[in-house]
Scaffold this motif. Structure first.
Motif: not given
Length: 165
Positions: A1-10, A12-15
């Motif tokens: 998984m790329s850094k940008s995908t992981l950052a997006s998942i985190i 979204i999870s926080l939102i």
């Protein structure tokens, strides 16, 4: 998984987590009542003391009237009743019923356990519903509203009458 995908998942999870937390805080009283099993504080019409009449369709009205199983009551004015009404119906204009409420029985010779069907000038007319509510309040237990009223009855080709009865 790329850094940008992981950052997006985190992100979204926080939102989602923030939305759930805000929703729980905003609705804390409702959630606490639900958790304890207590009813909501907003009364339904039945809890507020208002019992609503059930609607009945054309076929059921015809069947009950033909079988002598119901009393059909016209909520329209006396003049409208004289001009045309469902054959076998009896007049009880809404305004007259409002004046008689509490003074005497609304339907003098009809027992309180009889099935009563109120009607008026169709779906746009609410006099039959108001009359049905008065009948329920007067102690009649089986009160229905024929929402299609005289227009639906007449359009179906069922018998109508003129005059006092």
């Amino acid at each position: 998984m790329s850094k940008s995908t992981l950052a997006s998942i985190i992100e979204i999870s926080l939102i989602v987590l923030a939305a759930v937390a805000l929703g729980a805080i905003w609705n804390r009283t409702l959630l606490a009542d639900a958790w304890r099993g207590t009813p909501t504080s907003q009364p339904s019409p039945a809890q507020a003391g208002e019992v609503l009449p059930m609607p009945v369709g054309l076929a059921q009205v015809k069947e009950m009237l033909d079988g002598g199983q119901a009393v059909v009551v016209d909520a329209r004015s006396t003049a409208s009743f004289r001009e045309e009404h469902i054959a076998g119906a009896r007049p009880l204009p809404l305004e007259e019923a409002k004046q008689r409420t509490g003074k005497s029985r609304l339907l003098d010779d009809v027992p309180k356990d009889a099935v009563v069907i109120a009607y008026c000038n169709g779906f746009s007319c609410h006099d039959s519903t108001e009359l049905a509510k008065l009948l329920i309040a007067a102690g009649y237990g089986s009160v229905y509203v024929f929402e299609g009223g005289l227009p639906e009855w007449r359009d179906a080709g069922y018998p109508v009458a003129k005059g006092e009865r």
